[in-house]
Enzyme design. Structure first.
Site, PDB file in Angstrom:
ATOM      1  N   CYS A   1    -134.188 -76.917 -65.916  1.00 54.81           N
ATOM      2  CA  CYS A   1    -134.121 -76.594 -64.491  1.00 54.81           C
ATOM      3  C   CYS A   1    -134.263 -77.879 -63.690  1.00 54.81           C
ATOM      4  O   CYS A   1    -135.103 -78.723 -64.012  1.00 54.81           O
ATOM      5  CB  CYS A   1    -135.245 -75.620 -64.144  1.00 54.81           C
ATOM      6  SG  CYS A   1    -135.281 -75.118 -62.415  1.00 54.81           S
TER       7      CYS A   1
ATOM      8  N   HIS B   1    -131.729 -66.567 -64.670  1.00 55.21           N
ATOM      9  CA  HIS B   1    -132.530 -67.738 -64.312  1.00 55.21           C
ATOM     10  C   HIS B   1    -132.605 -67.888 -62.790  1.00 55.21           C
ATOM     11  O   HIS B   1    -133.679 -68.101 -62.227  1.00 55.21           O
ATOM     12  CB  HIS B   1    -131.912 -68.982 -64.970  1.00 55.21           C
ATOM     13  CG  HIS B   1    -132.621 -70.257 -64.669  1.00 55.21           C
ATOM     14  ND1 HIS B   1    -133.411 -70.903 -65.598  1.00 55.21           N
ATOM     15  CD2 HIS B   1    -132.648 -71.032 -63.550  1.00 55.21           C
ATOM     16  CE1 HIS B   1    -133.895 -72.013 -65.059  1.00 55.21           C
ATOM     17  NE2 HIS B   1    -133.435 -72.115 -63.822  1.00 55.21           N
ATOM     18  N   GLU B   2    -131.457 -67.757 -62.118  1.00 63.40           N
ATOM     19  CA  GLU B   2    -131.429 -67.921 -60.657  1.00 63.40           C
ATOM     20  C   GLU B   2    -132.110 -66.750 -59.947  1.00 63.40           C
ATOM     21  O   GLU B   2    -132.798 -66.955 -58.938  1.00 63.40           O
ATOM     22  CB  GLU B   2    -129.996 -68.114 -60.158  1.00 63.40           C
ATOM     23  CG  GLU B   2    -129.296 -69.344 -60.713  1.00 63.40           C
ATOM     24  CD  GLU B   2    -130.086 -70.643 -60.594  1.00 63.40           C
ATOM     25  OE1 GLU B   2    -130.857 -70.825 -59.622  1.00 63.40           O
ATOM     26  OE2 GLU B   2    -129.932 -71.503 -61.488  1.00 63.40           O
TER      27      GLU B   2
ATOM     28  N   HIS C   1    -135.701 -67.408 -59.824  1.00 63.50           N
ATOM     29  CA  HIS C   1    -136.080 -68.307 -58.725  1.00 63.50           C
ATOM     30  C   HIS C   1    -136.304 -67.512 -57.444  1.00 63.50           C
ATOM     31  O   HIS C   1    -137.284 -67.745 -56.731  1.00 63.50           O
ATOM     32  CB  HIS C   1    -134.998 -69.368 -58.479  1.00 63.50           C
ATOM     33  CG  HIS C   1    -135.126 -70.566 -59.351  1.00 63.50           C
ATOM     34  ND1 HIS C   1    -136.236 -71.369 -59.366  1.00 63.50           N
ATOM     35  CD2 HIS C   1    -134.260 -71.108 -60.239  1.00 63.50           C
ATOM     36  CE1 HIS C   1    -136.064 -72.356 -60.228  1.00 63.50           C
ATOM     37  NE2 HIS C   1    -134.862 -72.215 -60.778  1.00 63.50           N
TER      38      HIS C   1
END
Length: 166
Positions: free
Chosen positions: A97, A139-140, A143
């Site tokens: 990341c 993954h995003e 966030h």
């Protein structure tokens, strides 16, 4: 538009849940352009969430087209207010990341995902994908929920110093 600085841990925007975007206006669309510009200017980057540039709104960009692990790709994805509809399968794989530049880690994620969200024009879209692109989307979305891959590593033994390539 412009390439933005990427925030790194311990910046608090990375651990704060982003706010839902009620209206996609010009400022939100300009942020998307900045996210794409920043992602493309960063070697090996395949996705970037608004939190990573210090903005607490629910939007991210992903493009795995050029990545060697990508078998399925939808090209450039820009998604506001994403929500996971379904997931299936699982695989442990290494993740990195830009907001945690010195480490990578082994993370278990779904291998197949269906996600719903809005395009910059406001239209609802449903994306069904698998493999590396599914991993990038998840993954995003993490966030946007105030999580980083370190929150999902399979254990302390699964965190590694990032290799330096010359």
């Amino acid at each position: 538009m412009s390439i933005r600085s990427v925030v790194t841990l311990p910046n608090q925007t990375l651990v704060t849940r982003a706010k839902t975007v009620e209206r996609i206006g010009e400022a939100e669309k300009a942020l998307c352009v900045d996210l794409v510009d920043t992602m493309r200017a960063s070697p090996a980057c395949v996705g970037l969430a608004a939190q990573q540039v210090g903005e607490l709104i629910r939007v991210f960009v992903v493009d795995v087209t050029e990545h060697p692990k990508a078998k399925v790709t939808h090209g450039l994805i820009t998604l506001f207010n994403p929500e996971i509809i379904s997931t299936s399968g699982h695989e442990v794989a290494r993740e990195g990341c830009m907001s945690i530049p010195h480490f990578t880690g082994d993370v278990e994620r779904a291998t197949h995902v269906v996600v719903r969200g809005q395009c910059p024009g406001g239209e609802e879209v449903i994306i069904e994908t698998e493999g590396f692109e599914a991993r990038a989307l998840l993954h995003e979305i993490d966030h946007l929920d105030g999580k980083v891959f370190l929150d999902r590593v399979t254990g302390p033994h699964a965190i590694f110093k990032r290799r330096t390539y010359r």
